[in-house]
Motif scaffolding. Sequence first.
Motif, PDB file in Angstrom:
ATOM      1  N   ALA A  79      -0.638   1.305  -2.830  1.00 44.48           N
ATOM      2  CA  ALA A  79       0.139   0.890  -4.005  1.00 44.48           C
ATOM      3  C   ALA A  79      -0.481   1.438  -5.286  1.00 44.48           C
ATOM      4  N   LEU A  80      -1.791   1.421  -5.374  1.00 43.26           N
ATOM      5  CA  LEU A  80      -2.463   1.976  -6.551  1.00 43.26           C
ATOM      6  C   LEU A  80      -2.255   3.483  -6.635  1.00 43.26           C
ATOM      7  N   ALA A  81      -2.355   4.169  -5.506  1.00 45.13           N
ATOM      8  CA  ALA A  81      -2.164   5.621  -5.494  1.00 45.13           C
ATOM      9  C   ALA A  81      -0.736   5.987  -5.885  1.00 45.13           C
ATOM     10  N   ARG A  82       0.226   5.171  -5.460  1.00 44.59           N
ATOM     11  CA  ARG A  82       1.630   5.405  -5.819  1.00 44.59           C
ATOM     12  C   ARG A  82       1.838   5.323  -7.328  1.00 44.59           C
ATOM     13  N   ASN A  83       1.070   4.489  -7.980  1.00 43.51           N
ATOM     14  CA  ASN A  83       1.205   4.264  -9.424  1.00 43.51           C
ATOM     15  C   ASN A  83       0.073   4.914 -10.213  1.00 43.51           C
ATOM     16  N   LYS A  84      -0.551   5.912  -9.629  1.00 43.03           N
ATOM     17  CA  LYS A  84      -1.716   6.551 -10.247  1.00 43.03           C
ATOM     18  C   LYS A  84      -1.394   7.150 -11.612  1.00 43.03           C
ATOM     19  N   ALA A  85      -0.225   7.765 -11.768  1.00 40.52           N
ATOM     20  CA  ALA A  85       0.122   8.404 -13.041  1.00 40.52           C
ATOM     21  C   ALA A  85       0.218   7.376 -14.165  1.00 40.52           C
ATOM     22  N   GLU A  86       0.866   6.261 -13.886  1.00 41.52           N
ATOM     23  CA  GLU A  86       0.988   5.226 -14.909  1.00 41.52           C
ATOM     24  C   GLU A  86      -0.370   4.584 -15.221  1.00 41.52           C
ATOM     25  N   LEU A  87      -1.176   4.359 -14.199  1.00 44.09           N
ATOM     26  CA  LEU A  87      -2.514   3.798 -14.414  1.00 44.09           C
ATOM     27  C   LEU A  87      -3.384   4.764 -15.211  1.00 44.09           C
ATOM     28  N   ARG A  88      -3.269   6.047 -14.900  1.00 41.83           N
ATOM     29  CA  ARG A  88      -4.035   7.066 -15.627  1.00 41.83           C
ATOM     30  C   ARG A  88      -3.621   7.096 -17.095  1.00 41.83           C
ATOM     31  N   HIS A  89      -2.331   6.960 -17.345  1.00 42.99           N
ATOM     32  CA  HIS A  89      -1.842   6.935 -18.726  1.00 42.99           C
ATOM     33  C   HIS A  89      -2.400   5.727 -19.475  1.00 42.99           C
TER      34      HIS A  89
END
Length: 142
Positions: A79-89
Motif C-alpha cells: 500500500a505504501l509503495a502504491r502511494n509512493k509518489a504522493e508520499l514523496r511529494h
Amino acid sequence: MSNKRSPSGQGPSHRQLRVGELIRRTLSDVLNRAEIHDPELNAMSITVGEVSCSPDLKIATVYVMPLMGSVPVDQAIAALARNKAELRHRVSQGLTLKYAPDLRFRPDETFDRLDDTRRMFSDPAVARDLAPDEDEDGAAGG
C-alpha cells in the motif's frame, strides 16, 4: 581538503541522520493524519521506525511495521509503495533539499531482533555465563 566520508567509513553522516529523522517525522504525521487519498492505506495503523538515507540523500529507505499486527507487513508495504509518489511529494514539501528522495519501504525487523535477544539472555547457559563469579566477589571484598 576533502570533507567527504569514504563509502566504507564510520557510518552515516550527521546530515544523513538529520534528513532521515525529518523524513520519518513527516511520514509519521502524514500517515497518522490519513492525508493520502487511498482508503486502504488510511485504514492501516503503520509505524515508521527508522529512515536511513544514502550518502547523496537521493534514496531514503523507510522501515515500517503495522501496529499490533493489524495487517500483514507485506500488505502495508504494498500500500505504501502504491502511494509512493504522493508520499514523496508530501516529504519534499517539508524538506529543503535539491531533490526529493526516492522512498523505498522495508519491514522493520527491530522488534524481532529484540525478541531474539531477550530469548538468548533468558537461556540458562547464557545466564550462567553472565552471572558474577562467587570467587571474584569474595576476593574483591576481602
